[in-house]
Motif scaffolding. Structure first.
Motif, mmCIF file in Angstrom:
data_model
loop_
_atom_site.group_PDB
_atom_site.id
_atom_site.type_symbol
_atom_site.label_atom_id
_atom_site.label_comp_id
_atom_site.label_asym_id
_atom_site.label_seq_id
_atom_site.Cartn_x
_atom_site.Cartn_y
_atom_site.Cartn_z
ATOM 1 N N HIS A 128 -22.462 -11.527 -14.485
ATOM 2 C CA HIS A 128 -22.422 -11.605 -12.755
ATOM 3 C C HIS A 128 -22.263 -9.930 -12.467
ATOM 4 O O HIS A 128 -22.069 -10.039 -11.818
ATOM 5 C CB HIS A 128 -22.061 -12.751 -11.808
ATOM 6 N N LYS B 203 -23.547 -7.595 -9.924
ATOM 7 C CA LYS B 203 -24.695 -6.901 -10.320
ATOM 8 C C LYS B 203 -25.085 -7.603 -9.400
ATOM 9 O O LYS B 203 -26.860 -7.327 -8.349
ATOM 10 C CB LYS B 203 -25.297 -8.431 -11.867
ATOM 11 N N GLY B 204 -25.005 -8.447 -8.114
ATOM 12 C CA GLY B 204 -25.260 -8.757 -6.573
ATOM 13 C C GLY B 204 -25.418 -7.633 -5.716
ATOM 14 O O GLY B 204 -24.271 -6.649 -6.188
ATOM 15 N N TYR C 222 -24.517 -5.901 -3.454
ATOM 16 C CA TYR C 222 -23.309 -6.140 -2.503
ATOM 17 C C TYR C 222 -22.556 -4.612 -1.932
ATOM 18 O O TYR C 222 -22.761 -4.138 -3.431
ATOM 19 C CB TYR C 222 -21.348 -7.095 -3.052
ATOM 20 N N ALA D 7 -20.506 -13.318 -1.295
ATOM 21 C CA ALA D 7 -20.275 -13.803 -2.580
ATOM 22 C C ALA D 7 -20.586 -15.013 -3.257
ATOM 23 O O ALA D 7 -19.567 -15.960 -2.351
ATOM 24 C CB ALA D 7 -19.827 -12.802 -4.171
ATOM 25 N N SER D 8 -20.831 -16.116 -3.965
ATOM 26 C CA SER D 8 -20.143 -17.099 -3.941
ATOM 27 C C SER D 8 -19.410 -17.244 -4.838
ATOM 28 O O SER D 8 -18.931 -16.089 -5.691
ATOM 29 C CB SER D 8 -22.021 -17.860 -5.810
ATOM 30 N N GLU E 239 -19.457 -15.760 -8.526
ATOM 31 C CA GLU E 239 -20.008 -14.353 -8.361
ATOM 32 C C GLU E 239 -18.182 -13.964 -8.450
ATOM 33 O O GLU E 239 -18.055 -13.413 -9.224
ATOM 34 C CB GLU E 239 -20.440 -13.273 -7.945
#
Ligand code: AMP
Length: 125
Positions: free
Chosen positions: A29, A49-50, A52, A62-63, A66
């Protein structure tokens, strides 16, 4: 207001492999790479990588997976760059957000700066 993520920002292009980077470490991530214009002997950017935009966006949306991956990767970067505060001389983390934070790239990144003594934390108002 929802955070609007611009997928044409330069770090999104790095994550898609459209432009190169000098990688320090990559995980499921998270990606850490050397800043192209280093401000200190150690200047690494750690990014999720998400999609944001800022740290508060990431922290809110985020989770857990992550967030844990990002945080643990940051610890690994400190060790790999030999700036961790227990064995080495320490570092400064900076994450600029929005207009007042003077954020240039609208994809969350934490600057890990070390290898020299830093100056003042912020300029006087
Ligand atoms: P900020 O002002 O906090 O948004 O910081 C953006 C950082 O991204 C600056 O320190 C730039 O030098 C760095 N930067 C911009 N483009 C690249 C790139 N292609 N590879 C590595 N670092 C970059």
């Amino acid at each position: 207001m929802a955070y609007a993520y611009d997928d044409q920002n330069i770090f999104a292009k790095i994550l898609r492999g459209e432009i190169p980077n000098n990688t320090v470490i990559e995980t499921t991530h998270t990606l850490a790479f050397h800043d192209i214009q280093p401000q200190a002997p150690v200047h690494v950017l750690v990014i999720p990588k998400g999609p944001y935009v800022t740290y508060d966006h990431f922290a809110a949306e985020a989770s857990d997976e992550e967030i844990v991956d990002f945080t643990r990767t940051l610890a690994k970067v400190c060790k790999m760059q030999r700036v961790e505060a227990d064995n080495a001389d320490g570092y400064r983390l900076i994450s600029n957000a929005g207009a007042h934070g003077v954020q240039d790239v609208p994809h969350l990144h934490v600057h890990v700066l070390g290898g020299r003594r830093m100056g003042r934390m912020v300029e006087p108002a």
